[in-house]
Design a protein around this motif. Sequence first.
Motif, PDB file in Angstrom:
ATOM      1  N   UNK A 367       0.827  -1.186  -0.089  1.00 48.37           N
ATOM      2  CA  UNK A 367      -0.103  -0.012   0.051  1.00 48.37           C
ATOM      3  C   UNK A 367       1.004   1.312   0.010  1.00 48.37           C
ATOM      4  N   UNK A 368       1.732   1.311   0.819  1.00 47.17           N
ATOM      5  CA  UNK A 368       2.626   2.528   0.871  1.00 47.17           C
ATOM      6  C   UNK A 368       3.579   2.363  -0.221  1.00 47.17           C
ATOM      7  N   UNK A 369       4.079   1.579  -0.854  1.00 48.80           N
ATOM      8  CA  UNK A 369       5.165   1.780  -2.014  1.00 48.80           C
ATOM      9  C   UNK A 369       3.995   2.031  -3.241  1.00 48.80           C
ATOM     10  N   UNK A 370       3.033   1.466  -3.547  1.00 46.20           N
ATOM     11  CA  UNK A 370       2.257   2.033  -4.474  1.00 46.20           C
ATOM     12  C   UNK A 370       1.901   3.423  -4.268  1.00 46.20           C
ATOM     13  N   UNK A 371       1.525   4.161  -3.112  1.00 46.17           N
ATOM     14  CA  UNK A 371       1.200   5.444  -2.885  1.00 46.17           C
ATOM     15  C   UNK A 371       2.478   6.313  -3.436  1.00 46.17           C
ATOM     16  N   UNK A 372       3.593   6.008  -3.143  1.00 46.84           N
ATOM     17  CA  UNK A 372       4.821   6.545  -3.233  1.00 46.84           C
ATOM     18  C   UNK A 372       5.558   6.429  -4.532  1.00 46.84           C
ATOM     19  N   UNK A 373       4.940   5.499  -5.385  1.00 46.61           N
ATOM     20  CA  UNK A 373       5.208   5.256  -6.648  1.00 46.61           C
ATOM     21  C   UNK A 373       6.708   4.465  -6.452  1.00 46.61           C
ATOM     22  N   UNK A 374       7.168   3.833  -5.561  1.00 44.25           N
ATOM     23  CA  UNK A 374       8.352   3.292  -5.197  1.00 44.25           C
ATOM     24  C   UNK A 374       8.647   2.072  -6.169  1.00 44.25           C
ATOM     25  N   UNK A 375       9.821   1.901  -6.518  1.00 43.19           N
ATOM     26  CA  UNK A 375      10.570   1.124  -7.509  1.00 43.19           C
ATOM     27  C   UNK A 375       9.965  -0.318  -7.267  1.00 43.19           C
ATOM     28  N   UNK A 376       9.923  -1.195  -8.347  1.00 46.10           N
ATOM     29  CA  UNK A 376       9.499  -2.467  -8.161  1.00 46.10           C
ATOM     30  C   UNK A 376      10.461  -3.359  -8.445  1.00 46.10           C
ATOM     31  N   UNK A 377      11.707  -2.752  -8.900  1.00 44.96           N
ATOM     32  CA  UNK A 377      12.833  -3.509  -9.824  1.00 44.96           C
ATOM     33  C   UNK A 377      13.487  -4.561  -8.954  1.00 44.96           C
ATOM     34  N   UNK A 378      13.294  -4.590  -7.683  1.00 47.92           N
ATOM     35  CA  UNK A 378      13.869  -5.486  -6.662  1.00 47.92           C
ATOM     36  C   UNK A 378      12.847  -6.599  -6.306  1.00 47.92           C
ATOM     37  N   UNK A 379      11.847  -6.699  -6.765  1.00 56.06           N
ATOM     38  CA  UNK A 379      10.713  -7.556  -6.164  1.00 56.06           C
ATOM     39  C   UNK A 379      10.986  -8.935  -6.569  1.00 56.06           C
ATOM     40  N   UNK A 380      11.540  -9.358  -7.600  1.00 60.03           N
ATOM     41  CA  UNK A 380      11.822 -10.568  -7.865  1.00 60.03           C
ATOM     42  C   UNK A 380      12.880 -11.286  -7.018  1.00 60.03           C
ATOM     43  N   UNK A 381      13.893 -10.509  -6.637  1.00 60.60           N
ATOM     44  CA  UNK A 381      14.862 -11.165  -5.922  1.00 60.60           C
ATOM     45  C   UNK A 381      14.463 -11.184  -4.402  1.00 60.60           C
ATOM     46  N   UNK A 382      13.608  -9.932  -4.056  1.00 59.79           N
ATOM     47  CA  UNK A 382      13.068 -10.010  -2.762  1.00 59.79           C
ATOM     48  C   UNK A 382      12.198 -11.287  -2.280  1.00 59.79           C
ATOM     49  N   UNK A 383      11.081 -11.621  -3.284  1.00 64.12           N
ATOM     50  CA  UNK A 383      10.250 -12.181  -2.705  1.00 64.12           C
ATOM     51  C   UNK A 383      10.228 -13.971  -3.445  1.00 64.12           C
ATOM     52  N   UNK A 384      11.405 -13.753  -4.297  1.00 64.06           N
ATOM     53  CA  UNK A 384      11.389 -15.229  -4.922  1.00 64.06           C
ATOM     54  C   UNK A 384      12.805 -15.983  -4.503  1.00 64.06           C
ATOM     55  N   UNK A 422      -0.346  14.027  -1.857  1.00 65.89           N
ATOM     56  CA  UNK A 422      -0.765  15.515  -2.260  1.00 65.89           C
ATOM     57  C   UNK A 422      -0.012  15.800  -3.404  1.00 65.89           C
ATOM     58  N   UNK A 423       0.895  15.116  -3.931  1.00 65.50           N
ATOM     59  CA  UNK A 423       1.665  15.318  -5.167  1.00 65.50           C
ATOM     60  C   UNK A 423       1.921  14.353  -6.530  1.00 65.50           C
ATOM     61  N   UNK A 424       2.002  13.358  -6.134  1.00 65.97           N
ATOM     62  CA  UNK A 424       2.302  12.299  -6.965  1.00 65.97           C
ATOM     63  C   UNK A 424       1.041  11.567  -7.777  1.00 65.97           C
ATOM     64  N   UNK A 425       1.529  11.612  -9.261  1.00 62.19           N
ATOM     65  CA  UNK A 425       0.441  10.833 -10.159  1.00 62.19           C
ATOM     66  C   UNK A 425       0.549   9.397  -9.695  1.00 62.19           C
ATOM     67  N   UNK A 426      -0.700   8.795  -9.557  1.00 66.40           N
ATOM     68  CA  UNK A 426      -0.763   7.500  -9.211  1.00 66.40           C
ATOM     69  C   UNK A 426      -1.587   6.930 -10.404  1.00 66.40           C
TER      70      UNK A 426
END
Length: 565
Positions: A367-384, A422-426
Amino acid sequence: MDANKKTLGDIFTGNNVSRIPYFQRSYVWPQAYWERLLEDMLNVSEANEPYFMGSIIRKEEIAPNEIFKVNNLVDGQQRITTLFVFFKVLSLVKEEEIFDDKFIAKVRGHTEVSIRHSRLDKPAFDWVMNLTKLEEVPEEFKNSQVTKAYEFIKKELQKDKDKYDIWNIYENLLFVVIDLVHNEDEQQIFDTINSLGVPLSTAELLKNHLFNQNNETEYEQKWYSIFEEDEEDREYWEQMIDRFLYAYLQIITRDKKYKIKSIDRIRYMKFDKLFDSYKHFLKKYMNDDRQALVEGVYQAAQKFRKIFRPNIINRKVHKEDMLGRINEIIYGLHQETIIPFIFYVELSVKDQNERAKLYSIIETFFVRRVITRATTKNYNNLFQDTFISNEINSAEKLVHYFEKRGSVSGIPSDSEIKDAVNSIKINNREAKYVLYMIELERRNKLNSTDMLGFSKYELEHLMPKKWRSNWKDIPADGELSEFRDKKLLTLGNLAIISGTLNSSISNSSWTDKLEGKENKDGLRKLGSGIMTHADVLDVNVWNEEEIDIRATNLCNDIVTYWPYS
């Protein structure tokens, strides 16, 4: 191996029966392929010249109790199945005897259709082959692709039967037939076929690698009963089996008893090389113990199906169903990358409360990373890899991991959430997910009704992107309009509604958008009962100030429902 040019009469003659092995894929040709085949058959009929239909690979079968000469059809079953349906229907349409004369094996008073189909398609295929006149498909066979081919071909041939000369077609079709003797490597042939571009799935290749005619009973008990037994099984696993096989491989290859080398562990993470990874792992680390792998897959698949529910986005979500909420992340946010870790948690963490705590942290992370538009590039290594390899099997371990990494690769802080809201496009899907989850939490707090499925809601921009046509409160150009264009893409201006506003209403003035007009519903009706924008429906003027007020309220919800620590 022996390769020769042959006609249909050469292939299906006398006592020859071709068997489609039980481990082969089912019949899958779509309508476009049937159309192409009918076009080709019409051309052959008119030209009355030899026409090459491609190659067929078959393997000699040693079957002492057979009265027929049987071979396994290793490749070519899709074309041959379609041709048998075509000739059967054309024979009935034209009232010709060619099918019974040329496509039936005969020996010592025994007769049999020259193709024995695989288990999944056999009932429907046999029904078509045994017809004595054209009939409607019985209800029990209507979902079969074989009978769908029958219905399509029947319809087309009934319209144009006089254009097709059945004998011209039969005598002019040519094939290159590659015959293998019984001791030649059928697996190598399958692999070669796949490398040449035939779209065999990972599951089909693995099934063929694990089973053969000598362990058919094991196949029926350990594979067919799980993945193929009925329509519901096939529908589920058609979309999930590769994800399951990948997740299971990530878990077992991180089991310390196998002592997997780092280079191999990296190799096994490649989703597009999944079958190769299974073969390599089986041979190098399991001593080619196929029975052990079959048992492991069998046990794990049963658990996997209970855990992962892709249809959850179409169903009501119970507020306390934490695993269901994780499924919302997977299928609502399209975050299938977390499946291996969730599977690992379900298999290794026995305490239900501990799993719920883990899932709560995972939900906060997303939820928090979606709102801040945080990078997803490390998700594969993290969760797999990382979480499984480091045995992150408790909420305490997961919190500790995120705390060490900060907000860049961990959980964004409250101040970052406030700035982002308040400022980031989602983007639309992620905004819909966040609003959906806030709505779920608000209802949970008030003990209100359950939410509809995620797919039942639509995202709406309260202030439309095309505001310039009907919103005249500021100039259409300049700094104010540029600021508005950015602000209307932020979370405070977005809402979920249980329907779709007509485009004329969606882009209309605020009053018309609320109330609707000309029998077209507005927000007051389609947004009724949605708590996340209930206060919006009483606002007389919607502008940047109101967007900021709503953004603050949503931000307060986010940091309350998904606390930073």
